[in-house]
Design an enzyme around this catalytic site. Structure first.
Site, PDB file in Angstrom:
ATOM      1  N   HIS A 217      18.174  -0.786   0.175  1.00  0.00           N
ATOM      2  CA  HIS A 217      16.989  -0.047  -0.259  1.00  0.00           C
ATOM      3  C   HIS A 217      16.994   0.083  -1.779  1.00  0.00           C
ATOM      4  CE1 HIS A 217      15.887   1.005   3.835  1.00  0.00           C
ATOM      5  NE2 HIS A 217      17.096   1.494   4.053  1.00  0.00           N
TER       6      HIS A 217
ATOM      7  N   ASP B 259      10.901   2.260  -6.456  1.00  0.00           N
ATOM      8  CA  ASP B 259       9.995   1.902  -7.550  1.00  0.00           C
ATOM      9  C   ASP B 259       9.126   3.117  -7.828  1.00  0.00           C
ATOM     10  OD1 ASP B 259       7.848   1.057  -9.098  1.00  0.00           O
ATOM     11  OD2 ASP B 259       7.160  -0.476  -7.694  1.00  0.00           O
TER      12      ASP B 259
ATOM     13  N   HIS C  95       6.112   4.558  -9.742  1.00  0.00           N
ATOM     14  CA  HIS C  95       4.926   4.208 -10.522  1.00  0.00           C
ATOM     15  C   HIS C  95       4.779   5.108 -11.745  1.00  0.00           C
ATOM     16  CE1 HIS C  95       2.566   1.971  -7.090  1.00  0.00           C
ATOM     17  NE2 HIS C  95       3.822   1.594  -7.172  1.00  0.00           N
TER      18      HIS C  95
ATOM     19  N   HIS D  21       7.915   4.122  -4.013  1.00  0.00           N
ATOM     20  CA  HIS D  21       8.133   3.425  -2.743  1.00  0.00           C
ATOM     21  C   HIS D  21       9.317   2.479  -2.856  1.00  0.00           C
ATOM     22  CE1 HIS D  21       6.382  -0.463  -4.092  1.00  0.00           C
ATOM     23  NE2 HIS D  21       5.562   0.287  -4.801  1.00  0.00           N
ATOM     24  N   CYS D  22       9.785   2.027  -1.725  1.00  0.00           N
ATOM     25  CA  CYS D  22      10.863   1.047  -1.664  1.00  0.00           C
ATOM     26  C   CYS D  22      10.281  -0.352  -1.873  1.00  0.00           C
ATOM     27  CB  CYS D  22      11.570   1.127  -0.315  1.00  0.00           C
ATOM     28  SG  CYS D  22      13.156   0.250  -0.256  1.00  0.00           S
TER      29      CYS D  22
ATOM     30  N   HIS E 218       9.080  -2.316   4.401  1.00  0.00           N
ATOM     31  CA  HIS E 218       9.620  -0.985   4.123  1.00  0.00           C
ATOM     32  C   HIS E 218       8.502   0.023   3.875  1.00  0.00           C
ATOM     33  CE1 HIS E 218      14.111  -1.756   3.309  1.00  0.00           C
ATOM     34  NE2 HIS E 218      13.612  -2.842   3.892  1.00  0.00           N
TER      35      HIS E 218
ATOM     36  N   MET F 277       8.370   4.260   3.844  1.00  0.00           N
ATOM     37  CA  MET F 277       9.248   4.484   2.698  1.00  0.00           C
ATOM     38  C   MET F 277       8.439   4.606   1.416  1.00  0.00           C
ATOM     39  SD  MET F 277      12.954   2.753   2.483  1.00  0.00           S
ATOM     40  CE  MET F 277      14.316   3.799   1.955  1.00  0.00           C
TER      41      MET F 277
ATOM     42  N   HIS G  66     -11.700  13.694   2.688  1.00  0.00           N
ATOM     43  CA  HIS G  66     -12.868  14.581   2.764  1.00  0.00           C
ATOM     44  C   HIS G  66     -12.434  15.857   3.462  1.00  0.00           C
ATOM     45  CE1 HIS G  66     -17.012  15.925   3.460  1.00  0.00           C
ATOM     46  NE2 HIS G  66     -16.676  16.145   4.724  1.00  0.00           N
TER      47      HIS G  66
ATOM     48  N   GLU H   5     -17.782  15.495  -2.592  1.00  0.00           N
ATOM     49  CA  GLU H   5     -17.737  15.634  -1.141  1.00  0.00           C
ATOM     50  C   GLU H   5     -16.610  14.796  -0.535  1.00  0.00           C
ATOM     51  OE1 GLU H   5     -21.114  13.915   0.848  1.00  0.00           O
ATOM     52  OE2 GLU H   5     -21.550  12.590  -0.857  1.00  0.00           O
ATOM     53  N   THR H   6     -16.450  13.591  -1.062  1.00  0.00           N
ATOM     54  CA  THR H   6     -15.422  12.652  -0.609  1.00  0.00           C
ATOM     55  C   THR H   6     -14.913  11.931  -1.840  1.00  0.00           C
ATOM     56  OG1 THR H   6     -16.555  12.350   1.513  1.00  0.00           O
ATOM     57  CG2 THR H   6     -14.958  10.668   0.911  1.00  0.00           C
TER      58      THR H   6
ATOM     59  N   HIS I 182     -12.381   9.802   5.583  1.00  0.00           N
ATOM     60  CA  HIS I 182     -13.756   9.699   6.055  1.00  0.00           C
ATOM     61  C   HIS I 182     -14.177   8.285   6.431  1.00  0.00           C
ATOM     62  CE1 HIS I 182     -17.819  11.027   6.873  1.00  0.00           C
ATOM     63  NE2 HIS I 182     -17.447  12.275   6.623  1.00  0.00           N
TER      64      HIS I 182
END
Length: 360
Positions: free
Chosen positions: A112, A115, A117, A152-153, A163, A168, A273, A297-298, A324
């Site tokens: 494993h 990463d 971001h 994430h992996c 993964h 993950m 939403h 709204e969304t 939604h």
């Protein structure tokens, strides 16, 4: 990154890193941040106190059998950080360092890594954090940008989607040192954090339509890759399983409380939403350095990112928080509930006449 980085490039990068001068960490205070399971957030200050910190955390790459939907017998050998889908929420302030101990238990099946971001360099730390079963490593990175970010992996090649689609992934929240603000520079404060990770699963099926089961982690590898190639998830769920945030596991709040809803989707676009409410302030793309959108709204969370929305509850009752794309919300599982206590306000909504039969 469709395939593993060539070994000679990894060696070249390691040589460059080894020649880098040491970082002066004088003036930084070390603090330990205890990870908590989603949908909750670790203890933190909304406005930074004192100088910059080195925030120490530990993540363990736990491989565990999880029930995705008890009604259909759907289950998965989830690949997780600290045993949860999504992985725990990590919180820092802009200018802090995050120092991560990544530990892979000796009884794991897989290699494993992680990463971030939110970080800068070496594939988001992915190039420096590969750990085989029985190994651990420590990575320190500086939080230079404020916002919410996916982690994430990403071991390389086909193992990356395998993964990620086995759970993950998670979120880092980097707060501005002086806290969140609206578009006019006014401070924004929240009473609660609701941390929601939307997970798409691609579970292999038997010929009769039932879900396959596997004895140990990794046994589903070939079948899962084949299922993922369809790009059609069998499940799209919040926090790991159908119903993980409904019923007796629903999120709880009160009229007048302001909730910061953090939403992560590491793989596919989604459209959160809040039925009965709104996004009063929304950082749709995740950046806290940008003015939030208002009264949505969304909103859209791009695949491979996290976003945040703030809302103050004004009425009691059950609020459904959904993707939604209602097919995913209703048929695939992407639904959560907020149960809100308080006094009803007829000035906002009133049932003028109860349902009754009528004559044509």
């Amino acid at each position: 990154m469709p395939a593993r980085v060539p070994e000679k490039l990894i060696q070249a990068e390691a040589e460059v890193i080894s020649k880098a001068p040491p970082v002066d960490l004088s003036g930084y205070t070390r603090v330990r941040q205890e990870m908590v399971a989603p949908p909750f957030a670790p203890v933190h200050d909304q406005v930074a106190t004192g100088g910059p910190k080195i925030i120490e955390i530990t993540l363990e790459t736990t491989e565990r059998l999880m029930t995705v939907d008890a009604d259909t017998g759907a289950e998965i050998w989830a690949l997780t950080y600290n045993g949860s889908v999504p992985g725990p929420l990590i919180i820092a302030h802009e200018g802090d360092y995050v120092e991560v101990t990544l530990r892979n238990p000796v009884d794991s099946v897989f290699e494993h890594n992680i990463d971030f971001h939110s970080s800068t360099g070496a594939l988001g730390g992915g190039g420096l954090t590969h750990v085989f079963p029985g190994e651990e490593t420590v990575l320190r990175w500086k939080a230079t940008k404020a916002g919410v970010f996916t982690y994430h992996c990403a071991p390389g090649g086909e193992m990356i989607p395998y993964h990620v689609c086995h759970g993950m992934n998670g979120t880092v929240m980097v707060l501005p040192r002086d806290g969140l603000k609206d578009g006019k520079g006014n401070p924004l404060r929240y009473d609660e954090v609701a941390y929601i990770g939307e997970q798409d699963y691609y579970l292999p099926r038997n010929e009769d339509g039932t879900y396959k089961t596997y004895a140990v982690a990794g046994d589903d590898y070939a079948d899962s890759l084949e299922a993922m190639r369809s790009l059609v998830p069998t499940h799209s769920v919040f926090n790991g399983a159908v119903g993980a945030l409904t019923g007796d596991k629903a999120l709880r709040s009160k009229v007048g409380s302001t909730v910061l809803m953090i939403h992560n989707q590491a793989n596919r676009d989604t459209r959160p939403h809040l039925i009965g409410g709104h996004g009063n302030f929304v950082w749709e793309a995740g950046s806290f350095n940008d003015a939030p959108a208002t009264n949505l709204e969304t909103w859209l969370i791009r695949g491979g990112s996290s976003g945040a929305a703030m809302y103050t509850f004004e009425q009691p009752g059950v609020y459904a928080y959904v993707n939604h794309n209602l097919i995913e919300a209703v048929l695939l599982g992407a639904t959560a509930h907020f149960v809100v206590e308080g006094e009803w306000n007829n000035a906002l909504m009133e049932q003028v006449v109860k349902p009754h039969s009528f004559e044509t």
